[in-house]
Write a protein that holds these residues in place. Sequence first.
Motif, PDB file in Angstrom:
ATOM      1  N   SER A 143       0.821  -1.195   0.000  1.00 32.39           N
ATOM      2  CA  SER A 143       0.000   0.000   0.000  1.00 32.39           C
ATOM      3  C   SER A 143       0.857   1.247   0.000  1.00 32.39           C
ATOM      4  CB  SER A 143      -0.911  -0.010   1.236  1.00 32.39           C
ATOM      5  OG  SER A 143      -1.545   1.232   1.422  1.00 32.39           O
ATOM      6  N   VAL A 144       0.272   2.355  -0.405  1.00 34.87           N
ATOM      7  CA  VAL A 144       0.952   3.647  -0.332  1.00 34.87           C
ATOM      8  C   VAL A 144       0.544   4.379   0.946  1.00 34.87           C
ATOM      9  CG1 VAL A 144       1.157   3.877  -2.813  1.00 34.87           C
ATOM     10  CG2 VAL A 144      -0.898   4.734  -1.666  1.00 34.87           C
ATOM     11  N   ASN A 145      -0.181   3.716   1.812  1.00 30.22           N
ATOM     12  CA  ASN A 145      -0.735   4.363   2.996  1.00 30.22           C
ATOM     13  C   ASN A 145      -0.015   3.963   4.287  1.00 30.22           C
ATOM     14  OD1 ASN A 145      -2.805   5.683   1.528  1.00 30.22           O
ATOM     15  ND2 ASN A 145      -3.946   3.765   1.453  1.00 30.22           N
ATOM     16  N   ASN A 146       1.245   3.578   4.185  1.00 31.84           N
ATOM     17  CA  ASN A 146       2.043   3.235   5.359  1.00 31.84           C
ATOM     18  C   ASN A 146       1.421   2.106   6.177  1.00 31.84           C
ATOM     19  OD1 ASN A 146       3.397   5.431   4.429  1.00 31.84           O
ATOM     20  ND2 ASN A 146       3.345   6.597   6.309  1.00 31.84           N
ATOM     21  N   LEU A 147       0.832   1.130   5.495  1.00 32.10           N
ATOM     22  CA  LEU A 147       0.190   0.024   6.191  1.00 32.10           C
ATOM     23  C   LEU A 147       0.960  -1.269   5.993  1.00 32.10           C
ATOM     24  CD1 LEU A 147      -3.565   0.642   5.257  1.00 32.10           C
ATOM     25  CD2 LEU A 147      -2.359   1.321   7.351  1.00 32.10           C
ATOM     26  N   LEU A 148       0.883  -2.126   6.982  1.00 33.27           N
ATOM     27  CA  LEU A 148       1.399  -3.485   6.865  1.00 33.27           C
ATOM     28  C   LEU A 148       0.254  -4.425   7.189  1.00 33.27           C
ATOM     29  CD1 LEU A 148       4.664  -5.089   8.106  1.00 33.27           C
ATOM     30  CD2 LEU A 148       2.505  -6.044   8.874  1.00 33.27           C
ATOM     31  N   GLY A 149       0.018  -5.392   6.310  1.00 34.45           N
ATOM     32  CA  GLY A 149      -1.042  -6.365   6.549  1.00 34.45           C
ATOM     33  C   GLY A 149      -0.510  -7.776   6.407  1.00 34.45           C
ATOM     34  N   ASP A 150      -0.804  -8.623   7.387  1.00 30.63           N
ATOM     35  CA  ASP A 150      -0.375 -10.022   7.364  1.00 30.63           C
ATOM     36  C   ASP A 150      -1.562 -10.859   7.829  1.00 30.63           C
ATOM     37  OD1 ASP A 150       0.718 -12.512   7.618  1.00 30.63           O
ATOM     38  OD2 ASP A 150       2.483 -11.866   8.751  1.00 30.63           O
ATOM     39  N   SER A 151      -2.186 -11.571   6.887  1.00 28.86           N
ATOM     40  CA  SER A 151      -3.405 -12.320   7.190  1.00 28.86           C
ATOM     41  C   SER A 151      -3.179 -13.449   8.179  1.00 28.86           C
ATOM     42  CB  SER A 151      -4.002 -12.875   5.892  1.00 28.86           C
ATOM     43  OG  SER A 151      -3.059 -13.711   5.220  1.00 28.86           O
ATOM     44  N   THR A 152      -1.930 -13.843   8.371  1.00 33.02           N
ATOM     45  CA  THR A 152      -1.644 -14.945   9.305  1.00 33.02           C
ATOM     46  C   THR A 152      -1.153 -14.436  10.658  1.00 33.02           C
ATOM     47  OG1 THR A 152       0.656 -15.156   8.550  1.00 33.02           O
ATOM     48  CG2 THR A 152      -1.022 -16.432   7.366  1.00 33.02           C
ATOM     49  N   ALA A 153      -1.087 -13.127  10.841  1.00 32.53           N
ATOM     50  CA  ALA A 153      -0.523 -12.562  12.065  1.00 32.53           C
ATOM     51  C   ALA A 153      -1.566 -12.396  13.161  1.00 32.53           C
ATOM     52  CB  ALA A 153       0.121 -11.215  11.763  1.00 32.53           C
ATOM     53  N   ALA A 154      -1.076 -12.216  14.361  1.00 34.39           N
ATOM     54  CA  ALA A 154      -1.887 -11.846  15.525  1.00 34.39           C
ATOM     55  C   ALA A 154      -1.055 -10.837  16.300  1.00 34.39           C
ATOM     56  CB  ALA A 154      -2.236 -13.062  16.369  1.00 34.39           C
ATOM     57  N   PHE A 155      -0.993  -9.629  15.780  1.00 31.84           N
ATOM     58  CA  PHE A 155      -0.049  -8.633  16.275  1.00 31.84           C
ATOM     59  C   PHE A 155      -0.214  -8.332  17.760  1.00 31.84           C
ATOM     60  CE2 PHE A 155       0.007  -7.249  11.678  1.00 31.84           C
ATOM     61  CZ  PHE A 155       1.296  -7.712  11.437  1.00 31.84           C
ATOM     62  N   ALA A 156      -1.439  -8.084  18.194  1.00 28.00           N
ATOM     63  CA  ALA A 156      -1.659  -7.751  19.603  1.00 28.00           C
ATOM     64  C   ALA A 156      -1.264  -8.913  20.508  1.00 28.00           C
ATOM     65  CB  ALA A 156      -3.119  -7.364  19.824  1.00 28.00           C
ATOM     66  N   ALA A 157      -1.635 -10.117  20.107  1.00 26.52           N
ATOM     67  CA  ALA A 157      -1.308 -11.293  20.918  1.00 26.52           C
ATOM     68  C   ALA A 157       0.193 -11.558  20.942  1.00 26.52           C
ATOM     69  CB  ALA A 157      -2.049 -12.513  20.371  1.00 26.52           C
TER      70      ALA A 157
END
Length: 336
Positions: free
Chosen positions: A117-131
């Motif tokens: 993205s050009v919006n400074n985003l990172l997306g990982d469908s397999t992640a659980a960032f908070a956990a």
Amino acid sequence: MINSVRNTVLAIANKNNYGYIAPQDFNLYAQQAQMDLFEDYFYQYNSWIVKQNQRVSGTGYADIVKSLVEVIDEFSVTKGLIKQGNSMYFLPDDYYFISKINNYPNFITSGTNNLNSVNNLLGDSTAAFAASGVLPGQIIVNTTASSTYKGFSAYVVSVDSLTQLTLSSNIFPVTDPASASGNTYSIFTTAGIVEAERVNQNKIFYLNNSPLTAPSVGYPAYVLGGATTGITGDSTTGKVGNSITVYPTSLTTGGSMIAEYVRYPLPPNWTYASVLAGGAPVFNSAAADYQDFELPLSDEPGIVAKICQYIGIEIRESQVYQFGKTEEVQDNQIQT
């Protein structure tokens, strides 16, 4: 600034119809002139530090050391190093001087970004960032070896969901050639950062052979140019030996070694478009490969003087060369 420099140079060179300078030649001379002045900043810095120690330099607006540091700091970069093998890391191709190399020992998580993205985003469908313990303020490094953005780092601004983060800068852009297969990343906390000590090849041999002095996770060390064959540096156009070997060899987490260094300035490129066939080129700053000088505006006279010397040699006109040389000498006298 680059268009102003070129117009000035052409006015000097063409005053007596000495000759026309092609854009390609001008860009080559501009790059060399910028490099000359860039490297001269470090010699000036050393000279003024000596004067400062001798108490013959000024303060306030006359603090030359401070102004030199401000210019040099414009080229300071923080970048993660790409791992090659168990303990070898590539250095960036554009490094001029390594200030320090830090080890970020507190690894949080890693994965593959699939939300380019050009919006400074990172997306990982397999992640659980908070956990996983991801929090704002932690550092994230692009660890994709095939990416033109490898080693680029950013800070976590917010944890938007289990699978998405907002970053301080865009290190996974859609223009990245590796974006189709996804970019890998690693996330670290900024706590417990340890600076790695630089040692030479001879010293590391003795350090490793003593249980009292051997490098450890708490006191790591590195050797510059850790390999002599097969090294292509940070990219396929890297320099031979453009690497470090880190000790202890247990420090193998990708992205955990982050360099703070001074980079080379980007090559200036005066871009143009021809209005008519065979007509004079017209400056076009909207071109994709346009690049202005990265030195401050105050260096414009010095850049002009340097380029005039190169052009004087090209067109075999001593007056143009002497003009540039005289201006350079006078500028050096003022600075010293």
